[in-house]
Structure formats: structure tokens, C-alpha cells
Design an enzyme around this catalytic site. Structure first.
Site, PDB file in Angstrom:
ATOM      1  N   HIS A 116       0.835  -1.202   0.000  1.00 56.91           N
ATOM      2  CA  HIS A 116       0.000   0.000   0.000  1.00 56.91           C
ATOM      3  C   HIS A 116       0.874   1.258   0.000  1.00 56.91           C
ATOM      4  O   HIS A 116       2.055   1.189  -0.356  1.00 56.91           O
ATOM      5  CB  HIS A 116      -0.988  -0.050   1.170  1.00 56.91           C
ATOM      6  CG  HIS A 116      -1.615  -1.414   1.310  1.00 56.91           C
ATOM      7  ND1 HIS A 116      -2.620  -1.867   0.477  1.00 56.91           N
ATOM      8  CD2 HIS A 116      -1.329  -2.459   2.146  1.00 56.91           C
ATOM      9  CE1 HIS A 116      -2.929  -3.112   0.806  1.00 56.91           C
ATOM     10  NE2 HIS A 116      -2.161  -3.496   1.808  1.00 56.91           N
ATOM     11  N   GLU A 153      -2.035   0.274   8.044  1.00 50.90           N
ATOM     12  CA  GLU A 153      -1.167  -0.772   7.508  1.00 50.90           C
ATOM     13  C   GLU A 153      -0.042  -0.153   6.686  1.00 50.90           C
ATOM     14  O   GLU A 153       1.105  -0.610   6.751  1.00 50.90           O
ATOM     15  CB  GLU A 153      -1.982  -1.739   6.649  1.00 50.90           C
ATOM     16  CG  GLU A 153      -1.139  -2.879   6.066  1.00 50.90           C
ATOM     17  CD  GLU A 153      -1.900  -3.738   5.065  1.00 50.90           C
ATOM     18  OE1 GLU A 153      -3.107  -3.497   4.853  1.00 50.90           O
ATOM     19  OE2 GLU A 153      -1.271  -4.640   4.480  1.00 50.90           O
ATOM     20  N   HIS A 208       3.081  -6.760   4.640  1.00 49.27           N
ATOM     21  CA  HIS A 208       1.673  -6.420   4.887  1.00 49.27           C
ATOM     22  C   HIS A 208       1.290  -6.772   6.321  1.00 49.27           C
ATOM     23  O   HIS A 208       2.025  -7.466   7.033  1.00 49.27           O
ATOM     24  CB  HIS A 208       0.743  -7.210   3.939  1.00 49.27           C
ATOM     25  CG  HIS A 208       0.841  -6.789   2.516  1.00 49.27           C
ATOM     26  ND1 HIS A 208      -0.054  -5.932   1.929  1.00 49.27           N
ATOM     27  CD2 HIS A 208       1.761  -7.096   1.564  1.00 49.27           C
ATOM     28  CE1 HIS A 208       0.298  -5.727   0.670  1.00 49.27           C
ATOM     29  NE2 HIS A 208       1.402  -6.415   0.418  1.00 49.27           N
ATOM     30  N   GLU A 290       2.005 -11.428   5.741  1.00 42.24           N
ATOM     31  CA  GLU A 290       1.014 -10.731   6.561  1.00 42.24           C
ATOM     32  C   GLU A 290       1.478 -10.936   8.001  1.00 42.24           C
ATOM     33  O   GLU A 290       1.394 -12.026   8.545  1.00 42.24           O
ATOM     34  CB  GLU A 290      -0.383 -11.339   6.362  1.00 42.24           C
ATOM     35  CG  GLU A 290      -0.913 -11.284   4.934  1.00 42.24           C
ATOM     36  CD  GLU A 290      -1.531  -9.926   4.571  1.00 42.24           C
ATOM     37  OE1 GLU A 290      -1.495  -9.002   5.420  1.00 42.24           O
ATOM     38  OE2 GLU A 290      -2.038  -9.807   3.445  1.00 42.24           O
TER      39      GLU A 290
HETATM   40 ZN    ZN Z   1      -1.915  -5.306   2.726  1.00 45.02          ZN
END
Ligand code: ZN
Length: 326
Positions: A116, A153, A208, A290
Site C-alpha cells: 500500500h 497498515e 503487509h 502478513e
Molecule cells: Zn496489505
């Protein structure tokens, strides 16, 4: 955004000096066992090429790989500016940091892809643009998630990326970031993949944190599934990416003490997907991680801790070092 402080460290109750040491040691032992569990899990039949992940449960070897920065890291501002010498996506080619002239990863190129972009929220039309990911078309990028208290995030991924960059440069690697908060939004997922490809990266990791339901906890590493459609052909990278991902998972367990996801991956911490453009379009070994679930309060307490993020970066770094040293 209701940001509460420069580092989002939740208030830590004062404890007797000895207790955290005991807890840390217990976590290390538990983490080592879990590391072996991950190692065992990825060694099952079907693992292409039978790639070794021998370092996953070896604290002795990796403990000497790099100095532990967790003690000092808690004081670091996660919004710190990038240090000089770091190549970003806008650079024409990867450049070596002055500190990376030697070390076991000398000559190796690692691309870190901070998921992102803090600016994506202000550019929704641009990031919703559809791009070709080989198998189908998909949004250029997404905003990412955040903790319930508003720690995004995108800010998390950039902070871990900076810590990881520093650790890898200490090992001698040439490190490039796909974005460093130095562009208004994105890059799109196809460009993120292209940056790793054109850098001829030896390894790429996309950072992430998940946005799943409360109660869902733990980390998972996402591996590319074999796809061959349009511009996507992951068949050559499936094997090495699995090796890379398994080594990152094993070291992440050991260093952070976090357990593999309790909601995907059947306890292995490894998930294979074919719907992510950043993986589908990669021609070099690449995985996503993640690091935890931002929407779970216990995981959020970890993700908002600078000291924990340093451990996360350390675990990822040691996995990459293991992969690149073979
Ligand atoms: Zn993400």
C-alpha cells in the site's frame, strides 16, 4: 486519524527487571519449537524440489547473523526519514548503500515492497484503476487496513521495510524499496512486480498486515501459485519462492515468538494464492508476509510496538539471509 504518539507503542506496565527476561527466554524456546513445526510442515511431500529449510529451527546459527536491535528499536520513530543511499522506486537502478560494501549478502539484490502507500487514501480513483495481472484485471492498489485505533497498515509496512532494509544492508545486500512514501500513491501491483523483475532481485518480500476478524491471530506468508496466463508465468519461481517463504516463516516464528495464523494455512503459516498481481507477474522469487491481524486487539498490540516490529524485521531478514546463502 487519532494517532496517539510517535511510535504507537501502547503504554507498558513497569515490571520487575527479571521477569521480561524469563518471558523472553520462554518465548524463544517456544518459538524455536514452533520454528521446527513450520519446518516440518513445509517438508511434506509435494514441496517442489524438496528445498531445504534447515535454518528454520537453528537459533545458534542465525543468532550470530546480525546484532539484535530490539533494545534500541523501541525508541525509534517509525516515521523516520529514509537514510541516504537507499534506492527507491524512482531511482534508475539499484544503488548500494555505503554501509553495504561487504558481508555475506554482498552482490545480492533484495527488493522490499512495503504494501500500500500512506497516500492511497487520498487517491482512490487512481488506485481503483484496473491493471492486467495476467490471469485477470484487478485494482492498481488498495488502501490497506488499519488498527481500530487508526494505525494504518501503510505506515506499518513502511516502518518494517525501513528496519528490514537496515538489517539487510548490514549483511551487505543491495536493497531497493518499491516505494518509500516518496510518491503520492501506489505503485500499482503490476509496477511493484516489475520493479523486482527489472532489478533482477535475488529475493523480493512484500510487507503487509491483515485486516481480518477479531480473534483471528498470527502471521502468514503468501506464496505464488503456479499460473501461466497472459503476462503471468510463475512456474519458474514457485519452487524458490516456497523455499524463501518457508525460511521466512520459520525465522519469523523463532524471532518474534508469534504463532502461525490460526485462520488460514492450517497452522503452517504458509498460504498459496494465484489472485495477487504482485506475485503473478513476478519473474523472481517473491513472497508476501502478513505479519499479523490489525483488527485483533492482541495482534494490534504487537503491530503497534516498535520493539516488536524490529523483531518482525529481524525474523524476515534472517529468513532472507538463509535463503540467499543457501
Ligand atoms: Zn496489505
Amino acid at each position: 486519524m487519532s494517532y496517539v504518539g510517535p511510535d504507537f507503542d501502547p503504554p507498558q506496565p513497569r515490571r520487575p527487571r527479571r521477569r521480561p527476561l524469563v518471558v523472553a527466554l520462554a518465548a524463544l524456546v517456544a518459538g524455536t519449537l514452533l520454528g521446527w513445526a513450520v519446518y516440518e510442515a513445509v517438508g511434506v511431500p509435494g514441496d517442489s524440489g524438496g528445498a531445504a529449510v534447515s535454518v528454520s529451527g537453528s537459533p545458534s546459527r542465525s543468532a550470530s547473523a546480525a546484532p539484535s536491535g530490539s533494545a534500541s528499536a523501541s525508541a525509534r520513530d517509525d516515521g523516520k526519514k529514509p537514510t541516504a543511499g537507499t534506492a527507491s522506486a524512482t531511482s534508475p537502478s539499484p544503488t548500494r548503500s555505503g554501509a553495504a560494501a561487504s558481508g555475506p549478502l554482498r552482490g545480492k539484490v533484495v527488493v522490499i515492497d512495503p504494501g500500500h502507500n500512506p497516500g492511497n487514501f487520498q487517491h482512490t480513483a487512481a488506485i481503483n484503476r484496473q491493471v492486467d495481472i495476467g490471469t485477470n484485471r484487478k485494482e492498481c492498489d488498495t488502501t490497506g487496513t488499519s488498527t481500530n485505533s487508526g494505525y494504518t497498515e501503510a505506515r506499518f509496512t513502511l516502518d518494517v521495510a525501513h528496519r528490514l532494509r537496515d538489517l539487510l544492508q548490514q549483511q551487505g545486500a543491495t536493497v531497493r524499496l518499491t516505494q518509500d512514501g516518496d510518491r503520492p500513491y501506489g505503485p500499482c501491483v503490476d509496477e511493484r512486480a516489475r520493479i523486482g523483475n527489472t532489478a533482477h532481485a535475488d529475493a523480493v518480500v512484500s510487507i503487509h498486515a491483515d485486516g481480518s476478524a477479531a480473534g483471528n491471530r498470527g502471521f502468514h506468508v503468501i506464496l505464488p501459485e503456479a499460473v501461466h496466463a497472459g503476462a503471468a508465468d510463475t512456474r519458474p519461481i514457485v519452487g524458490p519462492s516456497r523455499d524463501l517463504g518457508a525460511r521466512i516463516a520459520g525465522n519469523f516464528v523463532r524471532v518474534t515468538g508469534s504463532a502461525p495464523s490460526n485462520y488460514v494455512g492450517d497452522g503452517t503459516g504458509l498460504v498459496t494464492r494465484k489472485d495477487l498481481g504482485g506475485l503473478n507477474l513476478s519473474t523472481v522469487p517473491k513472497v508476501f508476509i502478513e505479519c499479523g491481524n490489525m483488527r485483533d486487539s492482541k495482534d494490534a498490540a504487537l503491530l503497534t510496538s516498535g520493539a516488536w516490529r524490529q523483531k518482525a524485521a529481524q525474523g524476515i531478514s534472517e529468513g532472507i539471509v538463509s535463503f540467499l546463502r543457501g
